[in-house]
Design a protein around this motif. Structure first.
Motif, PDB file in Angstrom:
ATOM      1  N   ILE A   1      12.401  17.655  -3.756  1.00  0.00           N
ATOM      2  CA  ILE A   1      11.615  16.694  -3.068  1.00  0.00           C
ATOM      3  C   ILE A   1      10.147  16.864  -3.126  1.00  0.00           C
ATOM      4  CG2 ILE A   1      11.273  15.880  -0.695  1.00  0.00           C
ATOM      5  CD1 ILE A   1      14.455  16.546  -0.288  1.00  0.00           C
ATOM      6  N   ALA A   2       9.660  17.992  -3.274  1.00  0.00           N
ATOM      7  CA  ALA A   2       8.162  18.244  -3.603  1.00  0.00           C
ATOM      8  C   ALA A   2       7.755  17.656  -4.657  1.00  0.00           C
ATOM      9  CB  ALA A   2       7.949  19.750  -3.051  1.00  0.00           C
ATOM     10  N   GLU A   3       8.524  17.891  -5.664  1.00  0.00           N
ATOM     11  CA  GLU A   3       8.082  17.442  -6.996  1.00  0.00           C
ATOM     12  C   GLU A   3       8.269  15.910  -7.046  1.00  0.00           C
ATOM     13  OE1 GLU A   3      11.157  19.013  -9.627  1.00  0.00           O
ATOM     14  OE2 GLU A   3      10.253  21.058  -9.620  1.00  0.00           O
ATOM     15  N   TRP A   4       9.024  15.315  -6.510  1.00  0.00           N
ATOM     16  CA  TRP A   4       9.195  13.900  -6.463  1.00  0.00           C
ATOM     17  C   TRP A   4       7.996  13.198  -5.576  1.00  0.00           C
ATOM     18  CZ3 TRP A   4       9.396  10.665  -2.048  1.00  0.00           C
ATOM     19  CH2 TRP A   4       9.446   9.254  -2.446  1.00  0.00           C
ATOM     20  N   ALA A   5       7.649  13.988  -4.711  1.00  0.00           N
ATOM     21  CA  ALA A   5       6.461  13.577  -3.642  1.00  0.00           C
ATOM     22  C   ALA A   5       5.281  13.687  -4.644  1.00  0.00           C
ATOM     23  CB  ALA A   5       6.421  14.214  -2.637  1.00  0.00           C
ATOM     24  N   VAL A   6       4.995  14.930  -5.253  1.00  0.00           N
ATOM     25  CA  VAL A   6       3.878  15.026  -6.277  1.00  0.00           C
ATOM     26  C   VAL A   6       3.846  14.106  -7.193  1.00  0.00           C
ATOM     27  CG1 VAL A   6       2.522  16.681  -7.715  1.00  0.00           C
ATOM     28  CG2 VAL A   6       3.387  17.537  -5.616  1.00  0.00           C
ATOM     29  N   GLY A   7       4.996  13.823  -7.871  1.00  0.00           N
ATOM     30  CA  GLY A   7       5.012  12.622  -8.863  1.00  0.00           C
ATOM     31  C   GLY A   7       4.697  11.564  -8.396  1.00  0.00           C
ATOM     32  N   GLY A   8       4.967  11.068  -7.122  1.00  0.00           N
ATOM     33  CA  GLY A   8       4.753   9.826  -6.551  1.00  0.00           C
ATOM     34  C   GLY A   8       3.312   9.528  -6.309  1.00  0.00           C
ATOM     35  N   LEU A   9       2.563  10.784  -5.808  1.00  0.00           N
ATOM     36  CA  LEU A   9       1.277  10.771  -5.555  1.00  0.00           C
ATOM     37  C   LEU A   9       0.545  10.469  -6.733  1.00  0.00           C
ATOM     38  CD1 LEU A   9      -0.945  11.130  -3.466  1.00  0.00           C
ATOM     39  CD2 LEU A   9      -0.908  13.689  -4.230  1.00  0.00           C
ATOM     40  N   LEU A  10       0.771  11.245  -7.922  1.00  0.00           N
ATOM     41  CA  LEU A  10       0.190  11.187  -9.230  1.00  0.00           C
ATOM     42  C   LEU A  10       0.240   9.747  -9.887  1.00  0.00           C
ATOM     43  CD1 LEU A  10       0.992  14.604 -10.882  1.00  0.00           C
ATOM     44  CD2 LEU A  10      -1.166  13.739  -9.841  1.00  0.00           C
ATOM     45  N   LEU A  11       1.417   9.068  -9.792  1.00  0.00           N
ATOM     46  CA  LEU A  11       1.818   7.675 -10.273  1.00  0.00           C
ATOM     47  C   LEU A  11       0.796   6.574  -9.440  1.00  0.00           C
ATOM     48  CD1 LEU A  11       3.579   6.474 -12.287  1.00  0.00           C
ATOM     49  CD2 LEU A  11       4.964   5.940 -10.347  1.00  0.00           C
ATOM     50  N   HIS A  12       0.923   7.098  -8.167  1.00  0.00           N
ATOM     51  CA  HIS A  12       0.139   5.920  -7.456  1.00  0.00           C
ATOM     52  C   HIS A  12      -1.401   6.329  -7.444  1.00  0.00           C
ATOM     53  CE1 HIS A  12      -2.095   4.668  -3.423  1.00  0.00           C
ATOM     54  NE2 HIS A  12      -1.067   3.727  -3.561  1.00  0.00           N
TER      55      HIS A  12
ATOM     56  N   THR B   1      -7.427  -9.403  -1.590  1.00  0.00           N
ATOM     57  CA  THR B   1      -6.567  -8.598  -0.441  1.00  0.00           C
ATOM     58  C   THR B   1      -5.244  -9.036  -0.620  1.00  0.00           C
ATOM     59  OG1 THR B   1      -8.566  -8.834   0.859  1.00  0.00           O
ATOM     60  CG2 THR B   1      -6.299  -8.588   1.734  1.00  0.00           C
ATOM     61  N   GLY B   2      -4.932 -10.206  -0.913  1.00  0.00           N
ATOM     62  CA  GLY B   2      -3.395 -10.591  -1.245  1.00  0.00           C
ATOM     63  C   GLY B   2      -2.939  -9.731  -2.221  1.00  0.00           C
ATOM     64  N   LEU B   3      -3.624  -9.669  -3.464  1.00  0.00           N
ATOM     65  CA  LEU B   3      -3.000  -8.987  -4.411  1.00  0.00           C
ATOM     66  C   LEU B   3      -2.642  -7.331  -4.145  1.00  0.00           C
ATOM     67  CD1 LEU B   3      -5.044 -10.466  -7.537  1.00  0.00           C
ATOM     68  CD2 LEU B   3      -2.565 -10.522  -7.113  1.00  0.00           C
ATOM     69  N   VAL B   4      -3.728  -6.878  -3.676  1.00  0.00           N
ATOM     70  CA  VAL B   4      -3.570  -5.491  -2.980  1.00  0.00           C
ATOM     71  C   VAL B   4      -2.476  -5.260  -2.152  1.00  0.00           C
ATOM     72  CG1 VAL B   4      -4.857  -3.506  -1.676  1.00  0.00           C
ATOM     73  CG2 VAL B   4      -6.170  -4.838  -3.546  1.00  0.00           C
ATOM     74  N   LEU B   5      -2.305  -6.044  -1.219  1.00  0.00           N
ATOM     75  CA  LEU B   5      -1.210  -5.837  -0.171  1.00  0.00           C
ATOM     76  C   LEU B   5       0.344  -6.093  -1.025  1.00  0.00           C
ATOM     77  CD1 LEU B   5      -2.412  -7.911   2.798  1.00  0.00           C
ATOM     78  CD2 LEU B   5      -2.040  -5.502   2.719  1.00  0.00           C
ATOM     79  N   ALA B   6       0.227  -7.341  -1.868  1.00  0.00           N
ATOM     80  CA  ALA B   6       1.686  -7.386  -2.846  1.00  0.00           C
ATOM     81  C   ALA B   6       1.848  -6.179  -3.398  1.00  0.00           C
ATOM     82  CB  ALA B   6       1.345  -8.726  -3.328  1.00  0.00           C
ATOM     83  N   ALA B   7       0.939  -5.700  -4.055  1.00  0.00           N
ATOM     84  CA  ALA B   7       0.935  -4.344  -4.887  1.00  0.00           C
ATOM     85  C   ALA B   7       1.430  -3.177  -4.216  1.00  0.00           C
ATOM     86  CB  ALA B   7      -0.295  -4.010  -5.542  1.00  0.00           C
ATOM     87  N   ALA B   8       0.939  -3.047  -2.921  1.00  0.00           N
ATOM     88  CA  ALA B   8       1.210  -2.055  -2.279  1.00  0.00           C
ATOM     89  C   ALA B   8       2.957  -2.300  -1.636  1.00  0.00           C
ATOM     90  CB  ALA B   8       0.456  -1.983  -0.783  1.00  0.00           C
ATOM     91  N   VAL B   9       3.044  -3.504  -1.328  1.00  0.00           N
ATOM     92  CA  VAL B   9       4.561  -3.783  -0.906  1.00  0.00           C
ATOM     93  C   VAL B   9       5.368  -3.565  -1.970  1.00  0.00           C
ATOM     94  CG1 VAL B   9       6.037  -5.691   0.007  1.00  0.00           C
ATOM     95  CG2 VAL B   9       3.890  -5.198   1.219  1.00  0.00           C
ATOM     96  N   THR B  10       5.053  -3.881  -3.025  1.00  0.00           N
ATOM     97  CA  THR B  10       6.007  -3.921  -4.503  1.00  0.00           C
ATOM     98  C   THR B  10       5.932  -2.356  -4.586  1.00  0.00           C
ATOM     99  OG1 THR B  10       5.286  -5.931  -5.241  1.00  0.00           O
ATOM    100  CG2 THR B  10       6.079  -4.376  -6.581  1.00  0.00           C
ATOM    101  N   ALA B  11       5.071  -1.476  -4.409  1.00  0.00           N
ATOM    102  CA  ALA B  11       5.089  -0.078  -4.823  1.00  0.00           C
ATOM    103  C   ALA B  11       6.103   0.581  -3.946  1.00  0.00           C
ATOM    104  CB  ALA B  11       3.793   0.692  -4.574  1.00  0.00           C
ATOM    105  N   VAL B  12       6.144   0.162  -2.383  1.00  0.00           N
ATOM    106  CA  VAL B  12       7.159   0.773  -1.440  1.00  0.00           C
ATOM    107  C   VAL B  12       8.767   0.036  -1.801  1.00  0.00           C
ATOM    108  CG1 VAL B  12       7.548   0.797   0.937  1.00  0.00           C
ATOM    109  CG2 VAL B  12       5.397   1.079   0.057  1.00  0.00           C
ATOM    110  N   ALA B  13       8.425  -1.213  -1.919  1.00  0.00           N
ATOM    111  CA  ALA B  13       9.802  -1.826  -2.033  1.00  0.00           C
ATOM    112  C   ALA B  13      10.519  -1.507  -3.488  1.00  0.00           C
ATOM    113  CB  ALA B  13       9.590  -3.329  -1.779  1.00  0.00           C
ATOM    114  N   LEU B  14       9.944  -1.607  -4.487  1.00  0.00           N
ATOM    115  CA  LEU B  14      10.541  -1.436  -5.665  1.00  0.00           C
ATOM    116  C   LEU B  14      11.795  -0.660  -5.999  1.00  0.00           C
ATOM    117  CD1 LEU B  14      10.394  -2.991  -8.297  1.00  0.00           C
ATOM    118  CD2 LEU B  14       9.007  -1.609  -9.401  1.00  0.00           C
TER     119      LEU B  14
END
Length: 131
Positions: A35-46, A69-82
């Motif tokens: 889980i720690a590896e996944w979290a660090v990988g997610g942080l690096l990817l983000h 602002t809309g693009l940044v929000l859409a990207a953030a939502v996509t990163a979480v939802a994908l």
């Protein structure tokens, strides 16, 4: 302002500690290091790929603040939802895992962001013309 920052940092550290405590003491978690590896990988990817890509796209493709602002929000939502969108329907024998229509919900969230950004841009345009 300084006090507020200190309070927010302390609250963040407390929540991080609570999360780590839960991770290390939860009997369902068999391999906390994975889980720690996944979290660090997610942080690096983000921070290493996603945010620079969105910043470059926002700076080159969108000149207005509402669109950016809309693009940044859409990207953030996509990163979480994908992850949920891509894994929808894969329950591994447990029907309570990912039970919602994630694709539809993700698209509705993107549509809502687009509507709000469009209304915001139109209001700004109208104000510039009037004043």
């Amino acid at each position: 302002m300084r006090t507020l920052r200190a309070v927010l940092v302390l609250a963040g550290l407390a929540l991080t500690g609570y999360g780590l405590y839960g991770l290390l003491t939860d009997h369902f978690v068999q391999h906390p290091l994975e889980i720690a590896e996944w979290a660090v990988g997610g942080l690096l990817l983000h921070d290493g790929l996603w945010v620079p890509l969105i910043c470059v796209l926002g700076a080159t493709l969108a000149r207005s603040t509402p669109v950016r602002t809309g693009l940044v929000l859409a990207a953030a939502v996509t990163a979480v939802a994908l992850p949920a969108v891509l894994r929808a329907g894969v329950d591994g024998g447990n029907p309570t895992v990912l039970p919602l229509p994630y694709l539809r919900n993700w698209l509705l969230a993107l549509a809502a962001i687009a509507v709000v950004a469009t209304v915001w841009a139109l209001i700004g345009r109208r104000r510039r013309r009037a004043g």
